[in-house]
Design a protein around this motif. Sequence first.
Motif, PDB file in Angstrom:
ATOM      1  N   GLY A  88     -14.814  35.147  67.386  1.00 20.39           N
ATOM      2  CA  GLY A  88     -15.435  34.694  66.111  1.00 20.39           C
ATOM      3  C   GLY A  88     -15.008  34.042  65.118  1.00 20.39           C
ATOM      4  O   GLY A  88     -13.532  34.038  65.273  1.00 20.39           O
ATOM      5  N   ARG A  89     -15.471  33.148  64.232  1.00 21.29           N
ATOM      6  CA  ARG A  89     -14.759  32.369  63.122  1.00 21.29           C
ATOM      7  C   ARG A  89     -15.611  32.743  61.881  1.00 21.29           C
ATOM      8  O   ARG A  89     -16.647  32.525  61.820  1.00 21.29           O
ATOM      9  N   LEU A 143     -24.214  35.163  67.378  1.00 19.54           N
ATOM     10  CA  LEU A 143     -23.722  34.830  66.210  1.00 19.54           C
ATOM     11  C   LEU A 143     -22.049  34.545  66.538  1.00 19.54           C
ATOM     12  O   LEU A 143     -21.223  35.455  66.835  1.00 19.54           O
ATOM     13  N   ASP A 144     -21.673  33.410  66.176  1.00 15.97           N
ATOM     14  CA  ASP A 144     -20.036  32.753  66.608  1.00 15.97           C
ATOM     15  C   ASP A 144     -19.665  32.576  65.202  1.00 15.97           C
ATOM     16  O   ASP A 144     -18.270  32.529  65.304  1.00 15.97           O
ATOM     17  N   VAL A 145     -20.179  32.041  64.332  1.00 20.38           N
ATOM     18  CA  VAL A 145     -19.440  31.445  63.158  1.00 20.38           C
ATOM     19  C   VAL A 145     -20.198  31.880  61.839  1.00 20.38           C
ATOM     20  O   VAL A 145     -21.663  31.585  61.940  1.00 20.38           O
ATOM     21  N   MET A 146     -19.605  32.161  61.024  1.00 14.96           N
ATOM     22  CA  MET A 146     -20.278  32.554  59.627  1.00 14.96           C
ATOM     23  C   MET A 146     -19.339  31.533  58.674  1.00 14.96           C
ATOM     24  O   MET A 146     -18.203  31.904  58.480  1.00 14.96           O
ATOM     25  N   ASN A 172     -27.504  40.928  56.230  1.00 15.20           N
ATOM     26  CA  ASN A 172     -28.268  41.433  57.542  1.00 15.20           C
ATOM     27  C   ASN A 172     -29.388  40.614  57.999  1.00 15.20           C
ATOM     28  O   ASN A 172     -29.512  40.360  59.198  1.00 15.20           O
ATOM     29  N   ALA A 173     -30.227  39.914  57.130  1.00 15.35           N
ATOM     30  CA  ALA A 173     -31.238  38.866  57.344  1.00 15.35           C
ATOM     31  C   ALA A 173     -30.683  37.737  57.993  1.00 15.35           C
ATOM     32  O   ALA A 173     -31.358  37.292  58.823  1.00 15.35           O
ATOM     33  N   ALA A 217     -21.574  39.596  59.511  1.00 10.50           N
ATOM     34  CA  ALA A 217     -21.177  38.748  60.598  1.00 10.50           C
ATOM     35  C   ALA A 217     -20.329  39.413  61.703  1.00 10.50           C
ATOM     36  O   ALA A 217     -20.208  39.327  62.853  1.00 10.50           O
ATOM     37  N   VAL A 218     -19.249  39.908  60.969  1.00  9.26           N
ATOM     38  CA  VAL A 218     -18.136  40.729  61.861  1.00  9.26           C
ATOM     39  C   VAL A 218     -18.468  41.747  62.607  1.00  9.26           C
ATOM     40  O   VAL A 218     -18.244  42.101  63.864  1.00  9.26           O
TER      41      VAL A 218
END
Length: 300
Positions: free
Chosen positions: A135-136, A83-86, A70-71, A124-125
């Motif tokens: 997203g990716r 946020l688009d990519v993890m 989460n951080a 991320a999701v």
Amino acid sequence: MDLSGKAAVVTGSGRGLGLAYARALAAAGAAVVVNDVDAAAADEAVRQITAAGGSAVAEVVPVGSTEAANALVARAVDSFGRLDVMVANAGVLRDKVLWKMTDEDFDTVVEVHLRGTFTCVRAAVERMRAQGEGGRIVVAGSPAGQRGNFGQTNYAAAKAGIAAMVRTWAMELARAGITANAVIPVAATAMTRSIPAFAPHVEALEQHGTALPGSLRKGEGFGTAEDVAGLVAFLASDASADVTGQCIGIGGDRLALWSHPQEVSVAYADGGWSADAIADAWPVTVGRTPQTFGIPAPRL
């Protein structure tokens, strides 16, 4: 490859493969959250990226827990608005043969690799679904997870689990426009320096900048961390919108697609199979061509 306007988190990106990924994403225009447990390494990675004209911030936290995941997501959102990519890359090794592996050896590796991938991707999701723009997800697999490897019960199990999660996530996330893929890298890193066939070449590369020979780059698909980074940038991009649920190998001059487990031989018996019937049929039916296991030794 243009990633302008996208924000990415790369776990374990203070050095090695993770650093190469973060630098490649930033060079393509993405804003990057660098993560590492070593604050000095994370800060140095940020310095390198920003000195090259990229945008990056550091979040120093050990992956594994929900709080850490989460951080990381919060850092991306607070710093870049989205946020688009993890890229779940962080990892550790505790290699020992089965009868010498302790509970702590097993749990540490599973906590970082398997649970850390799960918690980071889940966080991320949740953000990506709320944004509603797709997203990716890019995660780190390993040949050990595909084939098994001597002395790596914990690592191979975690990486095999990661491959299975990717296939599951590809189904679950499709409607949200989120792809999920695993990179299976073979590169000169701290994790491969201990392999005797590779060790002198890795040492020559690190100490003298000596290029890896073609026998490694092509024959073994073994290269540098930078050789892997292009695949991560591709999987983070709009160009990979139709690529999901895949385990993709890369190293040196080689790019490869790993197969998914599937039945390779089938036999039938009316009324089912007794133990004796299996013993009789095994060598002449499904057991004629048993599957191989383990990572093949380098052919140098």
